[in-house]
Design a protein around this motif. Structure first.
Motif, mmCIF file in Angstrom:
data_model
loop_
_atom_site.group_PDB
_atom_site.id
_atom_site.type_symbol
_atom_site.label_atom_id
_atom_site.label_comp_id
_atom_site.label_asym_id
_atom_site.label_seq_id
_atom_site.Cartn_x
_atom_site.Cartn_y
_atom_site.Cartn_z
ATOM 1 N N UNK A 35 -5.296 -2.210 2.010
ATOM 2 C CA UNK A 35 -5.012 -2.268 0.578
ATOM 3 C C UNK A 35 -6.215 -2.799 -0.217
ATOM 4 N N UNK A 36 -6.152 -2.634 -1.527
ATOM 5 C CA UNK A 36 -7.185 -3.183 -2.402
ATOM 6 C C UNK A 36 -7.157 -4.718 -2.356
ATOM 7 N N UNK A 44 7.302 -5.897 -3.784
ATOM 8 C CA UNK A 44 5.850 -5.925 -3.952
ATOM 9 C C UNK A 44 5.146 -5.203 -2.801
ATOM 10 N N UNK A 45 5.607 -5.434 -1.586
ATOM 11 C CA UNK A 45 4.959 -4.789 -0.437
ATOM 12 C C UNK A 45 5.232 -3.295 -0.446
ATOM 13 N N UNK A 46 6.415 -2.892 -0.844
ATOM 14 C CA UNK A 46 6.712 -1.465 -0.975
ATOM 15 C C UNK A 46 5.757 -0.817 -1.982
ATOM 16 N N UNK A 47 5.456 -1.526 -3.062
ATOM 17 C CA UNK A 47 4.514 -1.006 -4.055
ATOM 18 C C UNK A 47 3.105 -0.921 -3.483
ATOM 19 N N UNK A 48 2.713 -1.885 -2.657
ATOM 20 C CA UNK A 48 1.408 -1.832 -1.988
ATOM 21 C C UNK A 48 1.326 -0.603 -1.091
ATOM 22 N N UNK A 49 2.419 -0.330 -0.388
ATOM 23 C CA UNK A 49 2.466 0.843 0.489
ATOM 24 C C UNK A 49 2.329 2.124 -0.326
ATOM 25 N N UNK A 50 3.000 2.183 -1.454
ATOM 26 C CA UNK A 50 2.912 3.378 -2.302
ATOM 27 C C UNK A 50 1.486 3.622 -2.758
ATOM 28 N N UNK A 51 0.775 2.557 -3.097
ATOM 29 C CA UNK A 51 -0.619 2.712 -3.509
ATOM 30 C C UNK A 51 -1.486 3.169 -2.334
#
Length: 229
Positions: free
Chosen positions: A148-149, A176-183
């Motif tokens: 991730x970034x 939040x982690x689900x959003x990190x995965x999406x990115x």
């Protein structure tokens, strides 16, 4: 059946998962009342975490090497470090004993490749995501890991240490982690590594948008194969 030696406590939350999965794996393979012969050396994680924060990896390596020697002396026939980050000390641990070290990255890579993943998103502590010891091993095994970034790495690291390692599970952190995965998926990842043994406490691989390997589960499967070989 061979006896496995576990270096645990890093953290205690995920070590309990190792204990359950190892015994369950043997029972599923052999049936009946069978369970896995285990010897556990569980460290106090607080001083280890302090050494991690200070980047004193020589000191952590000495602690883990001594634990491995004690496990071997007690009768263990292979060593498992029950954490991804502490595989930074895998060389010291391997050199300290004559028995095999079952490496978590090897087990994870084999499972990913079997599922056709080439570009996995590595979700882990900041140490595991940013240092070369883990990513380079995955590259040597034929994968092209992504991380991730920077901001996402810091947030994930905080979730792991401030929450998961202390038994705290928050739905907000899950989101939040689900959003990190999406990115990560948008950036080209074609799979996911739960590269911290606590992440499986927060997320279910079956609910992820990409093929997902929980490193703790893959590690356990490799250990059960060794124990029953």
């Amino acid at each position: 059946m061979k006896t496995l030696g576990l270096i645990g406590g890093i953290s205690a939350e995920s070590t309990t998962v190792y204990y359950q999965l190892l015994n369950r794996g043997v029972r599923e393979r052999l049936g009946g009342l069978h369970s896995c012969p285990l010897i556990l050396w569980s460290v106090d994680f607080a001083p280890v975490a302090t050494l991690q924060a200070a980047e004193d990896w020589d000191a952590t390596g000495g602690l883990l090497a001594e634990a491995a020697r004690r496990l071997e002396a007690a009768g263990a026939e292979a060593i498992l470090i029950c954490a991804n980050t502490m595989h930074i000390n895998a060389p010291q641990v391997g050199e300290a004993v004559k028995i095999p070290l079952i490496h978590i990255a090897d087990a994870t890579a084999a499972t990913l490749k079997a599922r056709g993943v080439a570009r996995p998103l590595l979700l882990a502590t900041r140490f595991t995501m940013e240092k070369a010891f883990y990513r380079d091993r995955l590259v040597e095994l034929g994968l092209s890991p992504r991380v991730p970034e920077a901001g996402d790495r810091e947030r994930l690291h905080a979730i792991i240490y401030d929450e998961l390692c202390q038994g705290v599970i928050r739905s907000e952190s899950r989101d939040e982690v689900v959003a990190i995965i999406a990115r990560g998926q948008a950036a080209g990842a074609d799979g996911i590594i739960f590269g911290c043994t606590e992440i499986g406490l927060l997320l279910d691989p079956a609910n992820m948008p990409l093929p997902t390997v929980d490193s703790a589960v893959a590690h356990v499967q490799a250990a059960v194969d060794f124990a029953l070989d």
